[in-house]
Motif scaffolding. Structure first.
Motif, PDB file in Angstrom:
ATOM      1  N   LEU A 454     -73.484  32.676  45.049  1.00  0.00           N
ATOM      2  CA  LEU A 454     -74.596  33.485  45.558  1.00  0.00           C
ATOM      3  C   LEU A 454     -75.838  33.327  44.697  1.00  0.00           C
ATOM      4  O   LEU A 454     -76.966  33.397  45.200  1.00  0.00           O
ATOM      5  CB  LEU A 454     -74.174  34.957  45.626  1.00  0.00           C
ATOM      6  CG  LEU A 454     -73.126  35.309  46.681  1.00  0.00           C
ATOM      7  CD1 LEU A 454     -72.794  36.795  46.647  1.00  0.00           C
ATOM      8  CD2 LEU A 454     -73.603  34.918  48.079  1.00  0.00           C
ATOM      9  N   ARG A 455     -75.647  33.124  43.404  1.00  0.00           N
ATOM     10  CA  ARG A 455     -76.810  32.928  42.509  1.00  0.00           C
ATOM     11  C   ARG A 455     -77.399  31.530  42.632  1.00  0.00           C
ATOM     12  O   ARG A 455     -78.482  31.261  42.104  1.00  0.00           O
ATOM     13  CB  ARG A 455     -76.382  33.160  41.060  1.00  0.00           C
ATOM     14  CG  ARG A 455     -75.965  34.581  40.727  1.00  0.00           C
ATOM     15  CD  ARG A 455     -75.743  34.718  39.222  1.00  0.00           C
ATOM     16  NE  ARG A 455     -75.174  36.001  38.889  1.00  0.00           N
ATOM     17  CZ  ARG A 455     -73.903  36.214  38.541  1.00  0.00           C
ATOM     18  NH1 ARG A 455     -73.055  35.184  38.477  1.00  0.00           N
ATOM     19  NH2 ARG A 455     -73.466  37.416  38.258  1.00  0.00           N
ATOM     20  N   GLY A 456     -76.661  30.616  43.258  1.00  0.00           N
ATOM     21  CA  GLY A 456     -77.117  29.243  43.373  1.00  0.00           C
ATOM     22  C   GLY A 456     -76.742  28.380  42.193  1.00  0.00           C
ATOM     23  O   GLY A 456     -77.136  27.210  42.121  1.00  0.00           O
ATOM     24  N   ASP A 457     -75.943  28.927  41.266  1.00  0.00           N
ATOM     25  CA  ASP A 457     -75.541  28.146  40.106  1.00  0.00           C
ATOM     26  C   ASP A 457     -74.534  27.061  40.472  1.00  0.00           C
ATOM     27  O   ASP A 457     -74.555  25.965  39.908  1.00  0.00           O
ATOM     28  CB  ASP A 457     -74.913  29.057  39.035  1.00  0.00           C
ATOM     29  CG  ASP A 457     -75.938  29.980  38.405  1.00  0.00           C
ATOM     30  OD1 ASP A 457     -77.141  29.658  38.466  1.00  0.00           O
ATOM     31  OD2 ASP A 457     -75.540  31.024  37.854  1.00  0.00           O
ATOM     32  N   ALA A 458     -73.633  27.379  41.374  1.00  0.00           N
ATOM     33  CA  ALA A 458     -72.610  26.416  41.791  1.00  0.00           C
ATOM     34  C   ALA A 458     -72.330  26.621  43.273  1.00  0.00           C
ATOM     35  O   ALA A 458     -71.351  27.270  43.653  1.00  0.00           O
ATOM     36  CB  ALA A 458     -71.328  26.601  40.971  1.00  0.00           C
ATOM     37  N   PRO A 459     -73.191  26.075  44.134  1.00  0.00           N
ATOM     38  CA  PRO A 459     -72.984  26.234  45.578  1.00  0.00           C
ATOM     39  C   PRO A 459     -71.631  25.688  46.000  1.00  0.00           C
ATOM     40  O   PRO A 459     -71.104  24.742  45.397  1.00  0.00           O
ATOM     41  CB  PRO A 459     -74.124  25.413  46.189  1.00  0.00           C
ATOM     42  CG  PRO A 459     -75.148  25.306  45.109  1.00  0.00           C
ATOM     43  CD  PRO A 459     -74.398  25.288  43.822  1.00  0.00           C
ATOM     44  N   LEU A 460     -71.069  26.293  47.046  1.00  0.00           N
ATOM     45  CA  LEU A 460     -69.760  25.901  47.529  1.00  0.00           C
ATOM     46  C   LEU A 460     -69.850  25.201  48.875  1.00  0.00           C
ATOM     47  O   LEU A 460     -70.698  25.531  49.703  1.00  0.00           O
ATOM     48  CB  LEU A 460     -68.857  27.128  47.665  1.00  0.00           C
ATOM     49  CG  LEU A 460     -68.512  27.871  46.369  1.00  0.00           C
ATOM     50  CD1 LEU A 460     -67.784  29.163  46.691  1.00  0.00           C
ATOM     51  CD2 LEU A 460     -67.680  26.992  45.452  1.00  0.00           C
ATOM     52  N   ASP A 508     -80.237  10.511  45.875  1.00  0.00           N
ATOM     53  CA  ASP A 508     -80.868  10.908  47.136  1.00  0.00           C
ATOM     54  C   ASP A 508     -79.853  11.429  48.155  1.00  0.00           C
ATOM     55  O   ASP A 508     -80.170  11.566  49.335  1.00  0.00           O
ATOM     56  CB  ASP A 508     -81.646   9.725  47.728  1.00  0.00           C
ATOM     57  CG  ASP A 508     -80.751   8.519  48.010  1.00  0.00           C
ATOM     58  OD1 ASP A 508     -79.609   8.501  47.496  1.00  0.00           O
ATOM     59  OD2 ASP A 508     -81.190   7.602  48.732  1.00  0.00           O
ATOM     60  N   GLN A 509     -78.633  11.703  47.707  1.00  0.00           N
ATOM     61  CA  GLN A 509     -77.599  12.210  48.606  1.00  0.00           C
ATOM     62  C   GLN A 509     -77.043  13.544  48.098  1.00  0.00           C
ATOM     63  O   GLN A 509     -77.094  13.835  46.908  1.00  0.00           O
ATOM     64  CB  GLN A 509     -76.431  11.215  48.713  1.00  0.00           C
ATOM     65  CG  GLN A 509     -76.747   9.923  49.444  1.00  0.00           C
ATOM     66  CD  GLN A 509     -75.487   9.065  49.614  1.00  0.00           C
ATOM     67  OE1 GLN A 509     -74.381   9.596  49.726  1.00  0.00           O
ATOM     68  NE2 GLN A 509     -75.676   7.750  49.626  1.00  0.00           N
ATOM     69  N   THR A 510     -76.500  14.303  49.023  1.00  0.00           N
ATOM     70  CA  THR A 510     -75.742  15.491  48.628  1.00  0.00           C
ATOM     71  C   THR A 510     -74.420  15.032  48.034  1.00  0.00           C
ATOM     72  O   THR A 510     -73.764  14.138  48.572  1.00  0.00           O
ATOM     73  CB  THR A 510     -75.465  16.388  49.849  1.00  0.00           C
ATOM     74  OG1 THR A 510     -76.713  16.850  50.374  1.00  0.00           O
ATOM     75  CG2 THR A 510     -74.610  17.589  49.467  1.00  0.00           C
ATOM     76  N   ILE A 511     -74.042  15.631  46.923  1.00  0.00           N
ATOM     77  CA  ILE A 511     -72.799  15.264  46.253  1.00  0.00           C
ATOM     78  C   ILE A 511     -71.782  16.397  46.479  1.00  0.00           C
ATOM     79  O   ILE A 511     -72.036  17.544  46.099  1.00  0.00           O
ATOM     80  CB  ILE A 511     -72.996  15.036  44.739  1.00  0.00           C
ATOM     81  CG1 ILE A 511     -74.219  14.147  44.483  1.00  0.00           C
ATOM     82  CG2 ILE A 511     -71.726  14.463  44.119  1.00  0.00           C
ATOM     83  CD1 ILE A 511     -74.145  12.772  45.127  1.00  0.00           C
ATOM     84  N   ARG A 529     -75.905  19.317  38.691  1.00  0.00           N
ATOM     85  CA  ARG A 529     -77.097  20.078  39.077  1.00  0.00           C
ATOM     86  C   ARG A 529     -78.103  20.147  37.923  1.00  0.00           C
ATOM     87  O   ARG A 529     -79.312  20.079  38.148  1.00  0.00           O
ATOM     88  CB  ARG A 529     -76.703  21.475  39.546  1.00  0.00           C
ATOM     89  CG  ARG A 529     -75.934  21.471  40.868  1.00  0.00           C
ATOM     90  CD  ARG A 529     -75.640  22.885  41.375  1.00  0.00           C
ATOM     91  NE  ARG A 529     -76.856  23.542  41.843  1.00  0.00           N
ATOM     92  CZ  ARG A 529     -77.405  23.353  43.043  1.00  0.00           C
ATOM     93  NH1 ARG A 529     -76.864  22.505  43.900  1.00  0.00           N
ATOM     94  NH2 ARG A 529     -78.497  24.004  43.389  1.00  0.00           N
ATOM     95  N   LEU A 530     -77.610  20.288  36.727  1.00  0.00           N
ATOM     96  CA  LEU A 530     -78.513  20.320  35.567  1.00  0.00           C
ATOM     97  C   LEU A 530     -79.155  18.960  35.308  1.00  0.00           C
ATOM     98  O   LEU A 530     -80.159  18.874  34.585  1.00  0.00           O
ATOM     99  CB  LEU A 530     -77.761  20.798  34.323  1.00  0.00           C
ATOM    100  CG  LEU A 530     -77.373  22.289  34.338  1.00  0.00           C
ATOM    101  CD1 LEU A 530     -76.440  22.611  33.181  1.00  0.00           C
ATOM    102  CD2 LEU A 530     -78.613  23.167  34.289  1.00  0.00           C
ATOM    103  N   ASN A 531     -78.580  17.914  35.887  1.00  0.00           N
ATOM    104  CA  ASN A 531     -79.172  16.584  35.790  1.00  0.00           C
ATOM    105  C   ASN A 531     -79.934  16.190  37.047  1.00  0.00           C
ATOM    106  O   ASN A 531     -80.226  15.006  37.260  1.00  0.00           O
ATOM    107  CB  ASN A 531     -78.087  15.549  35.486  1.00  0.00           C
ATOM    108  CG  ASN A 531     -77.714  15.495  34.014  1.00  0.00           C
ATOM    109  OD1 ASN A 531     -78.402  14.868  33.203  1.00  0.00           O
ATOM    110  ND2 ASN A 531     -76.628  16.200  33.654  1.00  0.00           N
ATOM    111  N   GLY A 532     -80.240  17.168  37.896  1.00  0.00           N
ATOM    112  CA  GLY A 532     -81.115  16.938  39.040  1.00  0.00           C
ATOM    113  C   GLY A 532     -80.434  16.549  40.333  1.00  0.00           C
ATOM    114  O   GLY A 532     -81.114  16.254  41.323  1.00  0.00           O
ATOM    115  N   PHE A 533     -79.093  16.550  40.375  1.00  0.00           N
ATOM    116  CA  PHE A 533     -78.376  16.185  41.600  1.00  0.00           C
ATOM    117  C   PHE A 533     -78.168  17.413  42.489  1.00  0.00           C
ATOM    118  O   PHE A 533     -78.012  18.533  42.005  1.00  0.00           O
ATOM    119  CB  PHE A 533     -77.016  15.568  41.259  1.00  0.00           C
ATOM    120  CG  PHE A 533     -77.102  14.231  40.580  1.00  0.00           C
ATOM    121  CD1 PHE A 533     -77.153  13.058  41.329  1.00  0.00           C
ATOM    122  CD2 PHE A 533     -77.135  14.141  39.191  1.00  0.00           C
ATOM    123  CE1 PHE A 533     -77.225  11.823  40.702  1.00  0.00           C
ATOM    124  CE2 PHE A 533     -77.211  12.908  38.562  1.00  0.00           C
ATOM    125  CZ  PHE A 533     -77.260  11.746  39.314  1.00  0.00           C
TER     126      PHE A 533
END
Length: 553
Positions: A454-460, A508-511, A529-533
């Motif tokens: 919910l915080r967006g830290d680790a989307p599921l 450029d893709q969702t991982i 995510r912390l590396n921009g993915f």
């Protein structure tokens, strides 16, 4: 304490009626209280009946919670066994009663009337349904007849129709007695309060214990078998031979008495009551399996026959009758069942219901140990948590495992009852010692995973939507794990070398990341995510993938 000379009549005992009577006496010493029970027992543990059939409980007396003599001696309550209430005259405030032993029919007047006749097993109109050896289990006499049939006919094969609580418990107990069991379920899964993927461990356990499991196949009729016993015919054309058939396909509220008296029924056929357990007649209340109840989460009116709510309803009715401000808050369906060493428990709404209602929801899967891994014999618990994506309010939870399952669902049930959120689960302070749990209890972990999403830290992301998801499927397990089994099309970069190999991952893709149960996938998702993915963790990992795949969901 009330000195009211009220005359309270109660139709039916067991959970709702008996608890109402006992509560009423605690509120008034002067009231006249009469229970009419058409059967031979006023208060018995019907949830224990499968275990009596299975010889787990060997003494029938253990099933008797209270007898008529105890009600008279302890509570000064007049219990009339084998007395059936035939009709209600609302104009004269009287009931007509038949003594089933003597045949006498007589009238009794009431100041307040409580209907607690319960529900009866569904016995569908199928060819051969009345053949000898076909039973439903609802009362102690039912259990006696089944036990006698097993002994007299030396039963070797049984067919259980219905994969709900009674069906599963009867299956286990018949197997316990050395009987070969075929379990037939018309729906595509057992245990309908659960979502299909959560029942995969139940299916595996049934099959591993020799049960022949047939899902999605309904019974169309019964015939006397040429070799003796009963031939059970199904829609698919299969014929199953049995010496004994148990019908466990649900119950129907015994609402005929109320209907004939002109009381309002709900859309499901149960008696309609308000939060005071009052019917459409201000002098008549109804409690237990005969009433329609409001779902605590969705506010829908449903039939949910459970002993706990029935007891609470009986107390509420007694309170209101004797002038207390009491109300029933609804039912959240908190349930538990044991099957071959597995415990399966749930509370609140399942995903199927949320989809049917068109609600927006979030969900998480996890598979934590029931206590810390370094202490011997840690057993995994498969957990599913459903919640509001707006504020994190808990909608429901399901869990399956060997140990510690009901403890976690009980915590979540209490949280749900109090309108708590996944953020509250995240912060819940629960018991911890190595043999009982972990510093981050499975309840905390469920809350943390949902809160991080919910915080967006680790989307599921979720396996059920895999065909619709576009992007790179990244398996971050070790090479040996990947080679032992993986999702087709996945790329394997173990978490241990992920940071060194990020250049192999398209930016450029969702991982879509997964591991075995979700934890390493979470670590990898955060790092990416912390590396921009644009990374999301596939909830529950490869273990949930296998459950979803096996359930056909």
């Amino acid at each position: 304490m009330s000195n009211d000379k009220k005359r309270l009549l109660i139709v039916g005992g067991v959970a709702g009626g008996a608890s109402c009577a006992a509560r009423a006496r605690r509120l008034s010493e002067s009231a006249e209280i009469i229970i009419f029970e058409r059967g031979p027992f006023v208060s018995f543990a019907n949830c224990g009946l499968p275990y009596y059939v299975g010889d787990v409980i060997t003494d029938e007396k253990k099933l008797l919670i209270a007898n008529a003599g105890l009600f008279q001696e302890r509570f000064n309550i007049d219990v009339r066994l084998e007395n059936e209430v035939l009709s209600i005259n609302r104009e004269t405030s009287q009931v007509e009663v038949k003594n089933r032993q003597t045949g006498e029919v007589y009238q009794e007047y009431y100041d307040a009337l409580v209907l607690a006749p319960g529900a009866s097993p569904i016995r569908p109109h199928l060819p051969g349904i009345d053949l000898p050896g076909i039973f439903a289990l609802r009362t102690i006499p039912d259990s006696r007849r089944i036990r006698e049939w097993i002994d007299e006919h030396q039963v070797k094969k049984a067919v259980v129709v219905g994969g709900g609580f009674i069906g599963l418990e009867m299956t286990e107990n018949l197997v316990h007695r050395g009987i070969s069991v075929t379990l037939l379920e018309a729906q595509s899964q057992v245990m309908l309060p659960f979502d299909a993927e959560m029942t995969t461990p139940i299916n595996n356990s049934l099959v591993s214990h020799g049960v022949i499991l047939r899902l999605g196949d309904s019974v169309v009729g019964f015939e006397s078998h040429s070799e003796g016993g009963i031939a059970v015919k199904t829609k698919s054309g299969e014929v199953h031979q049995a010496d004994l058939v148990i019908l466990g396909i649900g119950v129907r509220p015994e609402s005929t008495l109320a209907k004939d008296a002109g009381l309002e029924l709900g859309s499901k056929g149960g008696i309609k009551v308000d939060e005071k357990m009052q019917t459409s007649d201000p002098k008549i209340w109804a409690v237990g399996d005969v009433v329609e109840v409001q779902d605590f989460v969705t506010k829908e009116w449903l039939l949910i026959p459970l002993a706990g709510p029935a007891n609470r309803q009986g107390r509420v009715a007694a309170d209101v009758i004797f002038g207390r401000d009491s109300s029933f808050r609804g039912v959240q369906g908190t349930s538990v069942c044991g099957i071959f060493g597995l415990t399966v428990a749930c509370t609140g709404v399942n995903e199927k219901s949320l989809q049917r209602l068109g609600w927006e929801y979030g969900k998480v899967y996890l598979h934590p140990g029931h206590h810390v891994g370094y202490y011997p014999n840690a057993k995994p618990i498969d957990i599913k948590l459903l919640f509001s994506p707006e504020d994190g309010r808990i909608f429901g939870a399901q869990a399956v495992g060997e140990v510690g399952v009901e403890k976690r669902i009980d915590v979540m049930a209490m949280a749900l009852q109090n309108g708590a959120t996944v953020f509250d689960l995240e912060e819940a302070e629960l018991c911890y010692a190595p043999q009982f749990g972990a510093a981050k209890d499975p309840v905390n972990m469920a809350g943390m995973i949902a809160a991080n999403a919910l915080r967006g830290d680790a989307p599921l992301a979720h396996w059920q939507e895999l065909n619709e998801l576009d992007g790179l499927l990244l398996d971050v397990r070790e090479v040996g794990e990947f080679e032992a089994g993986h999702v087709e099309g996945a790329k394997n970069i173990p978490l241990s070398v992920l940071r060194d190999r990020m250049s192999e991952i398209p930016s450029d893709q969702t991982i879509l990341v997964y591991c075995q149960v979700g934890q390493r996938g979470y670590y990898a998702t955060r790092a990416l995510r912390l590396n921009g993915f644009d990374a999301s963790n596939l909830s529950g990992g490869f273990k949930t993938y296998q459950a979803v795949k096996n359930s056909g969901d």
